[in-house]
Scaffold this motif. Structure first.
Motif: not given
Lengths: 416, 416
Positions: A356-357, A361-365, A378, A390, A394, B12, B19-20, B113-114, B196-197, B401, B404-408
């Motif tokens: 997940t880290t 991607s937009s959605a990580v399941y 959602f 991004k 997203r 990259k 990020l981590r 973003f990356g 990424d930005l 700002e 970005t976001y992602k859905y987990i």
């Protein structure tokens, strides 16, 4: 034929009235738009028949089915608009507020973009969906549909405009581009100062053209090469059920899985079971497999080339890749994913956290099907498309994503 | 000279490690970067001397002053980095969470973003500012400075990389493009999948080039043609004080006012007082005026052409326009504003509401100076630039700002 530039300019001109409209006025307009759709269903169906007749033999049966309207589908479109009326108004939310030491009150407030352009293909129902979401979020919209569905969309837009007028909102709040050549799409992409947000909904070619040519702000709604990674700690029953669902329930959509990545320690057990499940002769559709070297030693199937992992099959076809660990799975995904939706099936907290880290991607399941990436699922109540970029939004975009914000700063004479 | 493409690819490649990185590791790196800047101040000042010597007679004195470093300025840069270390980590915030009826938990989570690319001009201090903000927000950064300041920036980046290594973060997390020709900017603009930005910070030409050429996501930080509207209900003392501050305190910055729009009913009283205040011979700098026909009947000054209202003067120069009402003021702003910051001076709630609703700018002020549009003033603690676009970020951009976001989405076997 009305000039594309004039249609866009008129939309900008009236956008202030949509932006300022109160919630109840917008809802009144939406309900009137829904009623007008149903009241004009005969006219819409006649127009649709022209499109369908012209398309026969030109586009595939699946596409014709998407294009075709009937009373039931028109009612569904109208009900869709009514549902949008029921959703909360996203405009004017105070996203944050704070008072500076000098007494200035800084309110971050959600506001409409202004004019939203939407380029889409031959699905007439997107016409009413997109228009309803634009109006509810305080935006005027300019729609540009593919030529195969133009007559249908024109009749739908005419009906919706009646509804807007009933609620004393300007008809130009919802407009349809009449030129269906590539030229009009390019005008939209470069309409600086008129189009505040452009949402291309379509294939790779359209998205790429926007990326290369657009000078107006765009939200790219991309293709979905979605991956499911079966970790060595996976619960095999869950894994089977999830891959079956993600691949087979509706392969033509962007949140369907295309690739299953399997940990080497579980492949011997998992892959034969998966193969058996997805090729069961009792099934309505049988899945075919594209295999890497390692998996082809375990089950039968076609041979996957490197580039097969970059294809959105949209079909009953699944590519398989065996990896040494979750790290290698994430590496594969970084190289081949379209950053839409990916899933890990695992009972190991460390592997889950790593996945997940690091999956971007937009959605990580975790232990769920990728098919849930959808505005309705959602809980957004609606969807203007699924962003794979991004910037700004997203994943599934609902009403809130169709707003930007501005700072309203209130003082009593403060200077710096 | 290192190839631009290789620098970008390396950034990259290591971006996952930035990020981590945990908050304390990033903070440790920032403090080490600040220390290394000061420890290497001699080397940086030597490099800076080369830049300044080469620039003499080539760029203006104001620009040379911006370019020049001394011990004090290096300490200020280091302290700036230390302040960023003190700010909250924006990564991993749960922006919203909800549990679907089927038990799936959907967490909208902030993520970096990356790789962020920043194109900027000859201000060496932006090098450390931008790098600190990128690292704290979990992003690698690729910096591309104008050739006049390259040697200074190179020495600054070398020092900061030492700091990164001290904290066991990859040096390539902060990189400087070595090619200062236009070519490298264009490579950045088209580095799909690597950048990424992209944040261009500079003049109109750079921003326009990004708009026309960039295929990577950009946040445009634009010029500021800021307006102050003096309503007929304005408190004249407040109005004078605010216009004086917005125009005269620092005319070279983007949040300075360029245009004062005056309600016709108050112009006769207000304009002579404003003219007297801004042209007082006791002042260090005297303001010149560009007038429309109506205001030229009240005070003396140059004649404003229509196009003068589209110029960011960045000087002790103010354009005046007289209007019939707040509606006309808003119309003028819609036509000429760069959507940065505008202010209304008024005691009339209705006029204020009309103005704040209809002016489509990043920051809309009521009875306050436009000069407050600034990350520091807004309480963001820092600033990566001021966005004048509507997508993603608007107004001053701080650490949040730069995420970005992602859905987990976490389940236990859910299928659709």
């Amino acid at each position: 034929m009305k000039k594309t530039e004039n249609i866009i300019k008129k939309a900008k001109l009236v956008s202030g009235r949509i932006l300022r409209a109160k919630t109840n006025q917008k809802n009144k307009a939406l309900l009137a738009m829904a009623d007008a759709l149903q009241a004009n269903s005969k006219r819409i169906l006649n127009a649709n028949r022209i499109d369908v007749d012209a398309a026969k033999g030109v586009i595939s049966d699946v596409m014709i089915d998407r294009l075709m309207l009937d009373e039931k589908r028109i009612k569904a479109m109208a009900d869709g608009i009514r549902q949008v009326a029921d959703l909360p108004d996203p405009v004017g939310r105070i996203l944050s507020t704070h008072t500076l030491p000098n007494g200035l009150v800084v309110e971050k407030t959600s506001v409409p973009f202004g004019v939203i352009g939407i380029i889409y293909e031959s699905r007439p129902n997107v016409t009413s969906d997109a228009a309803a979401l634009a109006i509810k979020s305080g935006n005027a919209c300019v729609l540009r549909i593919g030529k195969e569905a133009f007559n249908s969309a024109f009749a739908i837009v005419e009906a919706m405009r009646e509804g807007l007028k009933t609620a004393r909102l300007p008809a130009e709040g919802v407009s349809l581009i009449e030129d269906t050549s590539r030229n009009s799409a390019e005008i939209l992409m470069k309409a600086d100062g008129y189009i505040d947000l452009l949402i291309p909904r379509g294939g790779k070619q359209l998205i790429n053209s926007c990326k290369q040519n657009a000078t107006v702000p765009c939200i790219l709604t991309g293709t979905g090469i979605c991956h499911i990674y079966i970790d060595k700690s996976a619960d095999i029953d869950k894994a089977l059920k999830i891959v079956e669902n993600a691949k087979m329930s509706r392969p033509s959509v962007c949140n369907a899985a295309e690739v299953c990545i399997v940990h080497k320690d579980i492949a011997q057990d998992f892959l034969p079971k998966l193969k058996k499940l997805l090729t069961d002769p009792e099934r309505e559709h049988i899945c075919s497999f594209l295999l890497d070297d390692a998996s082809s030693k375990i089950i039968d199937g076609g041979q996957a080339s490197y580039y097969d992992y970059d294809v959105e099959f949209l079909d009953y076809k699944l590519a398989i890749r065996i990896v040494n660990d979750v790290k290698e799975a994430v590496e594969h995904i970084s190289l081949h994913s379209t950053n839409h939706s990916e899933s890990i099936i695992s009972e190991d907290k460390k592997a889950i956290k790593y996945f997940t880290t690091n999956v971007d991607s937009s959605a990580v399941y975790v232990n769920a099907s990728t098919r849930f990436t959808d505005g309705g699922e959602f809980g957004l109540g609606c969807e203007m498309g699924i962003s794979t970029q991004k910037l700004h939004a997203r994943g599934p975009m609902g009403l809130e994503e169709l707003n930007t914000y501005k700072y309203i700063v209130t003082g009593n004479g403060q200077i710096r």
